[in-house]
Design an enzyme around this catalytic site. Sequence first.
Site, PDB file in Angstrom:
ATOM      1  N   TYR A  84       6.183  -1.330  -2.345  1.00 56.87           N
ATOM      2  CA  TYR A  84       5.215  -0.280  -1.999  1.00 56.87           C
ATOM      3  C   TYR A  84       5.385   0.173  -0.551  1.00 56.87           C
ATOM      4  CZ  TYR A  84       0.640   2.102  -2.096  1.00 56.87           C
ATOM      5  OH  TYR A  84      -0.374   3.023  -2.045  1.00 56.87           O
ATOM      6  N   SER A 131       0.532   6.177   2.615  1.00 57.21           N
ATOM      7  CA  SER A 131      -0.490   5.116   2.640  1.00 57.21           C
ATOM      8  C   SER A 131      -0.499   4.514   4.029  1.00 57.21           C
ATOM      9  CB  SER A 131      -0.098   4.035   1.628  1.00 57.21           C
ATOM     10  OG  SER A 131      -0.838   2.856   1.824  1.00 57.21           O
TER      11      SER A 131
END
Length: 251
Positions: free
Chosen positions: A151, A138
């Site tokens: 995350y 990401s």
Amino acid sequence: MKLKDKVCIITGGAGSLGLATARLFLNEGARLVLVDKDEDQLAHATETLVAETVIAVAADVSSADDTQRYVQVAAERFGPIDVLFSNAGNFGVVAPIADYPEDVFDAVQAVHVKGALLAAKYVTPHMRDGGSIVITSSVAGLRGDAGVYAYAAAKHAQVGLMRCLAKELAPRAIRVNTIHPGPIDNGFQLAVEDGLGRQMGIDGTEFFNQIIPLGRHGRAEEVARSVLYLACDDSSFTTGTTLAVDGGLSG
Ligand SMILES: NC(=O)c1ccc[n+]([C@@H]2O[C@H](COP(=O)([O-])OP(=O)(O)OC[C@H]3O[C@@H](n4cnc5c(N)ncnc54)[C@H](O)[C@@H]3O)[C@@H](O)[C@H]2O)c1
């Protein structure tokens, strides 16, 4: 036909980026194994694709038993594996460090980090030399933001994993790369923006539109095209690298 008869495993295959990639891979001639823990979504995904060259396996990527099972099913049905798209993901929560829930942290590492490790561990013995592994990291694997502890840590860890795999697997000409989508116009990102918006007292979606240099969210199909590039021979001299597909956000 950039993936003619190639056997491709897609984890998180029932989700937005997984299904968009599945659609594109099918158009390029691939044979697909979709893996996801959400059985209803998986059934919906296979119905949508309507192809005999697609099989679906309900499995939790953080489980070694489940991983061995989906690899076994793929190898028995289609033979040697050419492409692994390790893409399953969960987000966790946005919270200040003092309040960050330990169980959420563990659950997020389990899917992204352990899940990607297990996939590589059990797929590579069945992988054809010259294959390709793509891991969905990401923009959060290239930059940090307050509160996104689980995350961002998991997405950075996937880069370390990718770099080690790229070195070990290079003698077999298996290439390993991470892809780094920025905010995509889908349900996963909307949930992130709701959490972030509440935390900061702002409109999360508008916030991202303002900080992304291209001024908009990406589309799942735009990510899929970059995954295809890394999966096929167009990227035959590219390994151990990070490809940002983020409208300039990490630049
Ligand atoms: N949507 C975005 O803006 C964005 C941006 C950057 C990175 N990503 C990453 O892209 C990947 C795909 O996300 P998406 O946007 O398609 O979201 P999504 O929620 O639509 O898809 C994720 C899929 O992963 C599956 N999954 C979750 N945990 C699993 C597990 N333990 N075992 C098997 N399957 C599991 C879910 O059921 C879901 O179908 C994720 O790794 C995510 O972190 C997304």
